[in-house]
Design an enzyme around this catalytic site. Structure first.
Site, PDB file in Angstrom:
ATOM      1  N   CYS A 297       0.845  -1.190   0.000  1.00  0.00           N
ATOM      2  CA  CYS A 297       0.000   0.000   0.000  1.00  0.00           C
ATOM      3  C   CYS A 297       0.883   1.244   0.000  1.00  0.00           C
ATOM      4  O   CYS A 297       1.923   1.229   0.634  1.00  0.00           O
ATOM      5  CB  CYS A 297      -0.865   0.052   1.255  1.00  0.00           C
ATOM      6  SG  CYS A 297      -2.189  -1.123   1.274  1.00  0.00           S
ATOM      7  N   PRO A 298       0.519   2.299  -0.648  1.00  0.00           N
ATOM      8  CA  PRO A 298      -0.710   2.510  -1.415  1.00  0.00           C
ATOM      9  C   PRO A 298      -0.499   2.327  -2.909  1.00  0.00           C
ATOM     10  O   PRO A 298      -1.365   2.660  -3.705  1.00  0.00           O
ATOM     11  CB  PRO A 298      -0.993   3.981  -1.125  1.00  0.00           C
ATOM     12  CG  PRO A 298       0.380   4.599  -1.100  1.00  0.00           C
ATOM     13  CD  PRO A 298       1.289   3.555  -0.524  1.00  0.00           C
TER      14      PRO A 298
END
Lengths: 482, 84
Positions: B23-24
């Site tokens: 992430c992200p």
């Protein structure tokens, strides 16, 4: 085949945790104190992984991707946890304590916020992602949360010159005062001057204490700590998120449905409420875990308070001394033992323990030497909670066939290490991270929690904007070939 | 080892491989790819960061993009998304 192998691993890990717990119990009944941390950590790990519960994604996904899922989940958890916290405070079964108040929380939160965005996960998020097999997160944990923090609190020399003279003077006075009481306070690093010259002189309070004039009762805990400090801000944040993010699309859909049903497309208050409810339930997995995390964090406090009463102690250091492990504890006779969900200080202890093996003296500072101690990792209660999170997440990831061992590329090594170091640095001046600095404190009635939370959102915005720019640049490079 | 790959298969189909990324990055690359392709085009997305799936699904719902195929194999998540 893959499912069977994953299930077998899940059973093996759980079995190993049970075996470890039994070994501790067989060694000494006092270790049951530590076993409680292991299993609450395990439960947190399972819930965090299942709910994809990460504070980094709360601000980052909202800012960069326009998805409010995680921000909503955290607010839900906060509401439930604050209610349980107030209940426990009311019956004198809480281990919560407010932190020194000040601007340091905001600054610290901002540094941490940038770090968690770059690393791809907050402190608790990075731990559960290690459990998913993510080695980038492991780098963030080792270099940032473990070694980064330990080096940060022990750094001295020329860095001490950065400390304001007023802090240095106060720290010297504090040291002289303690020497008269027979305690040789180790004041050597810049963080020592920060603690003894600034932090220890800041006021600590909760809203309940503030509105009750220092003698809070149940009504003050529920109204002051739970409602004013946690539920009301959480509800305001939920409303703001709704208005700025999903409302437009929800109302568009609602009006379309009304037109289809032959009604006049006019929406009212009940539609707004339905919109907020739809936002909360849009990711059931995250919202349900928000409720469960909140309840579990409350139960954790209750269980710790219970075992402290049973053994007649307020810190595991007292039990370590009863078992003869005097070198594990600090000058105060204690070890880091928050009594609730907490990340980062224990990783800092592990980092310091590792550095001592390489000849670095980590006992000559206030943080480890006087306050938190440096227990052997196998006797470090909070560290076992962190390990519990990793293994709990690993079991859940295995059970849902989501475990995958992932080695990082050079780019991800840079993200992980730099983000981890910023997270480590950003969790020390505040004496806590997204959990200990924000979640626990905001729910416990300490306004400091919001100082840290606002800082984290600001840092998340900076980190998110940077990542947005970076990924846009990458996409353009790739699309040049089209 | 992680390396982002965004490829044009045809005028109406694109592949995005963000395996190895945490992430992200998967959700950001997915968002940007969907912004850059034409309405009705298909994006074949593959990633192995489980946390990103929830966000990508919600992102598609909010933007009106349809997930027409979804599967998980060997720790990898495959999504076929039609831009709405």
């Amino acid at each position: 085949m893959e499912e069977k192998r994953n299930a077998m691993w899940a059973y093996l890990i759980t079995g190993a945790m049970i075996l470890i717990s039994l070994l501790y119990w067989a060694t000494d009944v006092y270790y049951m104190y530590m076993v409680i941390y292991i299993w609450f950590g395990f439960a947190y790990g399972m819930m965090l992984q299942y709910g994809r519960f990460c504070f980094a994604s709360a601000s980052r996904d909202l800012i960069a991707a326009g998805v409010p899922r995680m921000a909503v989940g955290i607010m839900v958890a906060l509401i439930f946890f604050s209610f349980i916290q107030a209940t426990l405070e009311s019956v004198n079964m809480s281990t919560f304590h407010a932190a020194p108040f000040g601007i340091h929380m905001l600054i610290s939160g901002a540094v941490f916020g940038v770090g968690m965005c770059l690393a791809g996960g907050c402190a608790s998020g990075s731990l559960y992602k290690v459990g998913e097999g993510n080695m980038t997160s492991l780098l963030a944990v080792i270099f940032g949360l473990c070694l980064g923090q330990a080096i940060f609190v022990d750094t001295g020399g020329v860095f001490n010159n950065l400390m304001p003279q007023a802090w240095v003077d106060k720290a010297m006075q504090t040291q002289a005062g303690m020497l008269q009481a027979g305690i040789n306070l180790p004041v050597n690093s810049w963080f020592d001057y920060y603690l003894a010259g600034y932090i220890w002189h800041q006021p600590s309070f909760t809203i309940a204490k503030l509105i009750s004039g220092g003698h809070p009762t149940a009504i003050h805990f529920f109204v002051g700590n739970a409602f004013i400090n946690a539920m009301l801000p959480a509800l305001i944040i939920l409303t703001l998120i709704y208005f700025f993010y999903p409302r437009k699309n929800f109302m568009k859909k609602r009006k379309k449905e009304m037109k289809k049903a032959g009604k006049e497309p006019v929406t009212g208050f009940s539609d707004e409420m339905a919109g907020i409810w739809a936002m909360i339930t849009s990711s059931k997995r995250t919202s349900w875990m928000g409720i469960l995390v909140g309840i579990t964090a409350g139960l954790h406090i209750l269980t710790m308070a219970g075992i402290q009463k049973k053994f007649g102690v307020t810190n595991f250091g007292a039990l370590l001394k009863r078992m003869g492990h005097f070198s594990d504890v600090s000058l105060k006779g204690e070890v880091f033992d928050p009594g609730y969900w907490y990340i980062t200080s224990q990783e800092g202890q592990l980092g310091a323990w590792i550095l001592e093996k390489f000849g670095w003296n980590m006992h000559d500072n206030i943080f480890f030497g006087f306050v938190n101690g440096l227990p052997e990792p196998i006797r470090n209660p909070a560290l076992w909670m962190s390990l519990g999170i990793i293994f709990g997440a690993m079991v859940m990831a295995r059970l849902s066939n989501e475990f995958k061992f992932k080695l990082p590329s050079t780019e991800l090594i840079i993200w992980g290490v730099s983000g981890g170091i910023l997270m480590g640095f950003g969790s020390r001046p505040s004496l806590g991270c997204n959990i200990g600095g924000f979640f626990i404190r905001a729910a416990g009635g300490d306004p400091n929690g919001w100082g840290y939370g606002v800082g984290m959102i600001g840092g998340g915005f900076i980190g998110g904007t940077f990542l947005n720019w970076f990924t846009e640049r990458r996409m353009r490079q790739q699309m040049a070939d089209f | 080892m992680a390396e982002m790959k965004f490829e044009k298969v045809s005028d109406t189909e694109y592949n995005l491989d963000v395996c190895g990324f945490v992430c992200p990055h998967p959700q950001l690359y997915a968002k940007k790819s969907l912004e850059k392709i034409a309405e009705g085009a298909i994006l074949n997305l593959v990633f192995d960061n489980p946390s990103s799936k929830e966000t990508i699904v919600q992102m598609c719902e909010a933007a009106g993009n349809d997930i027409i195929e979804s599967k998980t194999e060997g720790g990898k998540i495959y999504l076929k998304i039609e831009k709405g």
